[in-house]
Design a protein around this motif. Sequence first.
Motif, PDB file in Angstrom:
ATOM      1  N   GLY A 199      30.107  49.912  28.138  1.00 22.96           N
ATOM      2  CA  GLY A 199      29.503  49.415  29.373  1.00 22.96           C
ATOM      3  C   GLY A 199      29.778  47.961  29.653  1.00 22.96           C
ATOM      4  N   THR A 200      30.396  47.252  28.707  1.00 19.50           N
ATOM      5  CA  THR A 200      30.661  45.826  28.942  1.00 19.50           C
ATOM      6  C   THR A 200      31.641  45.626  30.090  1.00 19.50           C
ATOM      7  OG1 THR A 200      32.377  45.804  27.232  1.00 19.50           O
ATOM      8  CG2 THR A 200      30.154  45.111  26.580  1.00 19.50           C
ATOM      9  N   GLY A 201      32.565  46.563  30.261  1.00 21.01           N
ATOM     10  CA  GLY A 201      33.525  46.465  31.354  1.00 21.01           C
ATOM     11  C   GLY A 201      32.877  46.586  32.725  1.00 21.01           C
ATOM     12  N   ALA A 202      31.725  47.218  32.772  1.00 20.34           N
ATOM     13  CA  ALA A 202      31.001  47.374  34.034  1.00 20.34           C
ATOM     14  C   ALA A 202      30.189  46.125  34.380  1.00 20.34           C
ATOM     15  CB  ALA A 202      30.078  48.591  33.967  1.00 20.34           C
ATOM     16  N   PHE A 203      30.285  45.110  33.535  1.00 11.76           N
ATOM     17  CA  PHE A 203      29.563  43.857  33.778  1.00 11.76           C
ATOM     18  C   PHE A 203      30.564  42.747  34.088  1.00 11.76           C
ATOM     19  CE2 PHE A 203      26.619  40.347  32.400  1.00 11.76           C
ATOM     20  CZ  PHE A 203      25.665  40.594  33.357  1.00 11.76           C
ATOM     21  N   GLY A 204      31.462  43.069  34.998  1.00 12.46           N
ATOM     22  CA  GLY A 204      32.506  42.129  35.394  1.00 12.46           C
ATOM     23  C   GLY A 204      31.990  41.078  36.353  1.00 12.46           C
ATOM     24  N   ILE A 205      32.903  40.288  36.859  1.00 15.48           N
ATOM     25  CA  ILE A 205      32.559  39.141  37.715  1.00 15.48           C
ATOM     26  C   ILE A 205      31.793  39.565  38.966  1.00 15.48           C
ATOM     27  CG2 ILE A 205      34.796  39.093  38.895  1.00 15.48           C
ATOM     28  CD1 ILE A 205      33.315  35.851  37.926  1.00 15.48           C
ATOM     29  N   LEU A 206      32.192  40.675  39.590  1.00 12.58           N
ATOM     30  CA  LEU A 206      31.498  41.113  40.809  1.00 12.58           C
ATOM     31  C   LEU A 206      30.066  41.534  40.510  1.00 12.58           C
ATOM     32  CD1 LEU A 206      34.322  43.085  42.642  1.00 12.58           C
ATOM     33  CD2 LEU A 206      33.467  40.792  43.144  1.00 12.58           C
ATOM     34  N   LYS A 207      29.878  42.268  39.412  1.00 14.74           N
ATOM     35  CA  LYS A 207      28.525  42.697  39.026  1.00 14.74           C
ATOM     36  C   LYS A 207      27.667  41.478  38.690  1.00 14.74           C
ATOM     37  CE  LYS A 207      25.129  45.309  37.797  1.00 14.74           C
ATOM     38  NZ  LYS A 207      24.312  45.970  38.779  1.00 14.74           N
ATOM     39  N   ARG A 208      28.233  40.505  37.986  1.00 13.17           N
ATOM     40  CA  ARG A 208      27.477  39.303  37.624  1.00 13.17           C
ATOM     41  C   ARG A 208      27.083  38.515  38.868  1.00 13.17           C
ATOM     42  NH1 ARG A 208      31.571  39.071  33.662  1.00 13.17           N
ATOM     43  NH2 ARG A 208      32.498  37.242  34.665  1.00 13.17           N
TER      44      ARG A 208
END
Length: 135
Positions: free
Chosen positions: A76-85
Amino acid sequence: MPATNSHRNLQKHKNISVDISAELEVLQVLLGNGWQAIEHRWHCRWGEIDLLVAKPERLLLVEVKARSRVGPDGWGTGAFGILKRKKLERSFSCWLALHQSWHNASVEIVLALVPIVSLPSQRLQKPIRWLIWHG
């Protein structure tokens, strides 16, 4: 054979159920460690805050990711990219504008990676993984 709308809706409902279950599991761990629940699934036009918990003068902003196995997004770390942050930061700014009493609190962002398990006894072999976000 393409998925039907009802199949997609059923899968979406199942995913929401898994997400809520993972969020509640994370919340129970945090409550057991002395945190107080402030928000769960708080929404604004910019996005959603999965969990927001507090201790005196401290806020913990928790993004929860539930996965059944390690995949290309690393639990799930990949789903916490720049856009999500950025969405999370905007959502938190919106929340803070409505809750100014927390304006001076220190804030930490944590990613809680929750492996999906079939049986509660499997949780010991697959614990929640916590990543502190240093942005």
